[in-house]
Design a protein around this motif. Structure first.
Motif, PDB file in Angstrom:
ATOM      1  N   THR A   1      12.793 -12.560  41.110  1.00 54.93           N
ATOM      2  CA  THR A   1      14.219 -12.782  40.918  1.00 54.93           C
ATOM      3  C   THR A   1      14.443 -13.370  39.529  1.00 54.93           C
ATOM      4  OG1 THR A   1      14.276 -15.061  41.719  1.00 54.93           O
ATOM      5  CG2 THR A   1      14.369 -13.304  43.389  1.00 54.93           C
ATOM      6  N   ASP A   2      15.701 -13.507  39.134  1.00 55.76           N
ATOM      7  CA  ASP A   2      15.987 -14.120  37.836  1.00 55.76           C
ATOM      8  C   ASP A   2      15.537 -15.576  37.775  1.00 55.76           C
ATOM      9  OD1 ASP A   2      17.074 -11.761  36.994  1.00 55.76           O
ATOM     10  OD2 ASP A   2      19.167 -12.413  37.071  1.00 55.76           O
TER      11      ASP A   2
ATOM     12  N   TYR B   1      20.439 -13.171  40.783  1.00 52.89           N
ATOM     13  CA  TYR B   1      20.441 -12.023  39.874  1.00 52.89           C
ATOM     14  C   TYR B   1      21.760 -11.999  39.118  1.00 52.89           C
ATOM     15  CZ  TYR B   1      16.383  -9.989  42.305  1.00 52.89           C
ATOM     16  OH  TYR B   1      15.143  -9.772  42.843  1.00 52.89           O
ATOM     17  N   GLU B   2      21.721 -11.499  37.903  1.00 51.84           N
ATOM     18  CA  GLU B   2      22.924 -11.350  37.097  1.00 51.84           C
ATOM     19  C   GLU B   2      23.634 -10.037  37.431  1.00 51.84           C
ATOM     20  OE1 GLU B   2      24.310 -13.395  34.817  1.00 51.84           O
ATOM     21  OE2 GLU B   2      22.799 -14.952  35.127  1.00 51.84           O
TER      22      GLU B   2
ATOM     23  N   ASP C   1      24.817  -5.547  41.613  1.00 55.02           N
ATOM     24  CA  ASP C   1      23.565  -6.276  41.872  1.00 55.02           C
ATOM     25  C   ASP C   1      22.707  -5.548  42.907  1.00 55.02           C
ATOM     26  OD1 ASP C   1      25.524  -6.816  43.765  1.00 55.02           O
ATOM     27  OD2 ASP C   1      24.926  -8.894  44.064  1.00 55.02           O
TER      28      ASP C   1
ATOM     29  N   ARG D   1      22.054 -19.863  37.077  1.00 61.69           N
ATOM     30  CA  ARG D   1      21.499 -19.046  38.166  1.00 61.69           C
ATOM     31  C   ARG D   1      22.637 -18.625  39.084  1.00 61.69           C
ATOM     32  NH1 ARG D   1      17.052 -18.002  35.437  1.00 61.69           N
ATOM     33  NH2 ARG D   1      15.789 -19.861  35.027  1.00 61.69           N
TER      34      ARG D   1
END
Length: 435
Positions: free
Chosen positions: A316-317, A354-355, A359, A403
Motif C-alpha cells: 500500500t502507499d 492509496y492516492e 482507486d 495517508r
C-alpha cells in the motif's frame, strides 16, 4: 472492478464503515484538550506538520456524512466519542444529534468509547484513569444507550501502548519500552470496568477492539522463531488472552502493577463480541544491530526482536504488504487457540492507504479481504460483521494528512467530499449481498 461474484454472507451479517473522533471531527475549540493536541502542538512530530484542529470538520458537516453513509448502503457506522468532548459541558449534545441522524437514515450506531484521544489531564500509567474511564462509559451510555447498536470499550490498546508509551511516536510521546506495560494493564482494567458500567446502565452487545495479525518467523532458526513467538505474545496474546481467557500469558503477570489476580477478574468480564482490526502480518526475526521498521515505525535494536520485510507482495502507499489470506490465518488461529471461549468476531477495521479517486488498488484490496473473511467463516469461525477503515480521508495520526484511507476523498482546501471508485464498488457489493 472485480468480476468474480462475491460469496454470500449469512443473513444478519453486519456491514459497516469506521472512523474516529479525533481524526475527523475538528471543532477543537468546542472540547477539552487531549494528549494528541499536546503531542501535535508545534513539536514537529507529525509528518506534514498538521493537527486535527479542523480535520474533516465532521462536527459541523455530519449531516452530509450521514447522507454518504445512507447512500453507501451500510448497515452500521462505527464512530468514537471524544472523551475530552464528552467532558465538556454540552459536549454529548453533538453525539445525540449524530446518533439521531444515523437512526433516521437507517444506519445503526456502533460507539467506541476510547480511540486514543485521552483527556490531557489523565494518564494511562495511573490506575485511577481506569476508574475515570468507567465513569465516562456510564455517562455516555446514559445519554445514548437507547439507540446504540453495539458498544466498543477501547480501540487497539496494544498500539496505543506500543506507539504512544513504549516508542514515543504517538501521543503521549513516551519512550518507556517495557516500562510501558502498566499502561497496557490499566487500559485492560478500564475495559473490564467499562463493561460492568455499561451493563449496569442497561447496555447490551458490548466488546473490545484489538489490532491483530499473524506473526511469521523470518526463518526456522531458533533465534528467529523465539523472537517471533515473543512478538506474537506482546502484540497479540497479551491483549487477547486476558479478555478471552481471563489470564495473562505465562510470566506476564509479574510485570503488571497492582493486584493482578483481582484485576483479571474484572478484565475477563464476558463480552458479546470480539473486535479485530486487521491490516497485515508481521515477519519477525532475532534482534539486529540497527533499528528495523514496521509500518514506518522504527523498532529499537535493544528490543528482543526485529521486523523484516515481507517480500513478493504488493505494498500500500503506507508500505504495508497486502496479504488477504493473513486474515483467514489469523481468525482460524484464534479459533484453534481459544476454542469455545472465543466470542463471535467482528472485523472492526480493515482498509488501506492509496492516492486517487479511481482507486482500483483499494477495490482489489477490499475484494481480497472480504473473500478471505468468507474463507474464515466457511472454516467455522463465527464472524458477524465487517467494517471498512475508513469512510473519509482523515488525520492519520503521526502521518498527518499524507495517508488516505477513505472511501471518500476530502479536499484539504475546501473539505469537499467526493466518493471514490471504491465507494461505488462497496455500494454495489452490498446490494448484491442483499439481492
Amino acid at each position: 472492478m472485480a468480476t468474480r461474484a462475491m460469496p454470500r454472507f449469512p443473513d444478519g451479517f453486519l456491514w459497516g464503515v469506521s472512523t474516529s473522533a479525533h481524526q475527523i471531527e475538528g471543532a477543537a475549540d468546542l472540547r477539552g484538550p487531549s494528549v494528541w493536541d499536546l503531542f501535535t502542538d508545534g513539536a514537529g512530530r507529525v509528518r506534514d506538520g498538521s493537527t486535527a484542529a479542523v480535520a474533516c470538520d465532521h462536527y459541523h458537516r455530519y449531516p452530509e456524512d450521514v447522507a454518504l453513509l445512507a447512500d453507501l448502503g451500510v448497515d452500521a457506522y462505527r464512530f468514537s466519542v471524544s472523551w475530552p468532548r464528552a467532558d465538556t459541558p454540552g459536549g454529548l449534545d453533538f453525539y445525540d444529534r449524530l446518533t439521531d441522524a444515523l437512526c433516521a437514515a437507517g444506519v445503526r450506531p456502533v460507539v467506541t468509547l476510547f480511540h486514543w484521544d485521552l483527556p490531557a489531564a489523565l494518564d494511562w500509567l495511573e490506575r485511577d484513569t481506569a476508574a475515570r474511564f468507567a465513569d465516562h462509559a456510564a455517562r455516555v451510555a446514559a445519554r445514548l444507550g437507547d439507540r446504540v447498536h453495539k458498544w466498543i470499550t477501547l480501540n487497539e490498546p496494544a498500539e496505543h501502548t506500543l506507539l504512544g508509551h513504549a516508542l514515543g511516536v504517538h501521543a503521549p510521546g513516551r519512550r518507556l519500552l517495557f516500562d510501558a506495560l502498566p499502561a497496557a494493564h490499566h487500559q485492560l482494567l478500564a475495559h473490564g470496568l467499562a463493561v460492568r458500567a455499561l451493563r449496569a446502565a442497561g447496555a447490551a452487545d458490548i466488546g473490545i477492539t484489538n489490532s491483530h495479525g499473524p506473526t511469521w518467523a523470518a526463518s526456522d532458526d531458533r533465534a528467529d522463531t523465539g523472537a517471533a513467538d515473543f512478538y506474537d505474545l506482546l502484540l497479540n496474546r497479551l491483549f487477547a488472552d486476558p479478555v478471552i481467557l481471563g489470564r495473562y500469558p505465562d510470566g506476564m503477570d509479574a510485570l503488571m502493577p497492582g493486584d493482578v489476580a483481582a484485576d483479571l477478574a474484572v478484565i475477563g468480564e464476558p463480552v458479546d463480541f470480539y473486535g479485530v482490526n486487521y491490516y497485515a502480518p508481521t515477519r519477525v526475526g532475532a534482534p539486529q544491530e540497527t533499528a528495523s521498521e514496521v509500518g514506518g515505525v522504527p523498532i529499537p535494536p535493544e528490543l528482543p526482536f526485529s521486523v523484516r520485510e515481507i517480500e513478493g507482495r504488493p505494498l500500500t502507499d503506507f508500505g504495508w504488504p497486502v496479504v488477504p489470506e493473513g486474515l483467514t490465518e489469523l481468525l482460524t488461529g484464534f479459533r484453534d487457540r481459544y476454542g469455545a471461549k472465543l466470542p463471535p468476531v467482528v472485523i472492526t477495521e480493515n482498509g488501506c492507504s492509496y492516492e486517487g479517486l479511481d482507486d482500483q488498488d483499494r477495490i482489489a484490496y477490499l475484494d481480497g479481504h472480504v473473500r478471505a473473511l468468507h474463507d474464515a467463516y466457511e472454516a467455522g469461525v463465527d464472524v458477524r460483521g465487517y467494517f471498512v477503515w475508513s469512510l473519509l480521508d482523515n488525520f492519520e495520526w503521526a502521518e498527518g494528512y499524507t495517508r488516505r484511507f477513505g472511501l471518500v476523498d476530502v479536499d484539504r482546501a475546501t473539505l469537499a467530499r467526493t466518493p471514490k471508485a471504491s465507494y461505488g464498488w462497496l455500494r454495489e457489493m452490498l446490494r448484491e449481498q442483499r439481492g
